[in-house]
Scaffold this active site. Sequence first.
Site, PDB file in Angstrom:
ATOM      1  N   PRO A   1       0.828  -1.207   0.000  1.00 53.06           N
ATOM      2  CG  PRO A   1      -0.445  -1.421   1.907  1.00 53.06           C
ATOM      3  CD  PRO A   1       0.798  -1.905   1.248  1.00 53.06           C
ATOM      4  CD  GLU A   2       1.800   3.434  -4.594  1.00 57.31           C
ATOM      5  OE1 GLU A   2       1.875   4.646  -4.846  1.00 57.31           O
ATOM      6  OE2 GLU A   2       1.783   2.563  -5.482  1.00 57.31           O
TER       7      GLU A   2
END
Length: 288
Positions: free
Chosen positions: A2-3
């Site tokens: 995830p960013e």
Amino acid sequence: MPELPEVETVLQSLLPILQGKTVNSVKINHPQVIGWPESPLTFARELTGLIFRDGHRRGKFLIFQMSGERRLIFHLRMTGQLFYQEGFVSPAPHTHLILVLSGGGAVNFKDTRRFGRAYLLRPGEEKEAGNLERLGPEPLDPDFSPNDFKDVLKKRSGRIKSLLLNQCFLAGLGNIYVDEILFRSSVHPETPASRLREEEMDRLYCNMRTILREAISGRGTTFRDYRDGTGQAGDFQGLLQVYGREGQNCPHCAEEIRRKKVAGRSSFFCPRCQKDDSYDPDSIGECK
Ligand SMILES: [Zn+2]
């Protein structure tokens, strides 16, 4: 994955649930996910009894301020999920850490690839949490101006894609959003940072902030593993314009979207809209 938008969504969905709750017990199923203290037993003993006070995001780190001047920090890396469940539910496979809370619910840390980490820090122990201390500026920080962005770009060599992925340059971006930012800015991923024109840097700055805000509003991008703090998938994947769309038509010019390894990562781009040196001001990417 995830960013920044996904980590922000996990934080926003978890924090209101966790604030004020006490960690009644800690169950560690796989000690490898404990990044600090060195002894997982110490992690469990010292976390037990602490209360969730507050939380924030820094880059891709989730940081919870606990009672007793401790910080509980998670990095989800590739496939980590951090989510809350009410009552007793037998844990899903790959659940490596469970915090049972006052009120009967639990925070689960699940990670199929097992690269994610949990850290419990005392004041002064920041250097023990991966690269937390070395992170670059936050792209959405109100004080981070277009000129700040240009100043750091001008000092760097290397290609724009690898620079935007470098957490010490800017915190929180990853492969998906970097490809989207480059596409909307009509910048080829292999362009040397030193060759970017002034207006290209302006577009990158502006599109970076717009896309990150849009993705947070869309509660992040889910391809496989990513879930928010209540187990819900994100909605932004349908709004991605190039990432994961190899062979499909560019939404702007209908050219076929290509995939190429840049900075060791699969990069998706339109060879017509993102030519190395052919920016057309009537093309996409103008940022109002
Ligand atoms: Zn195109």
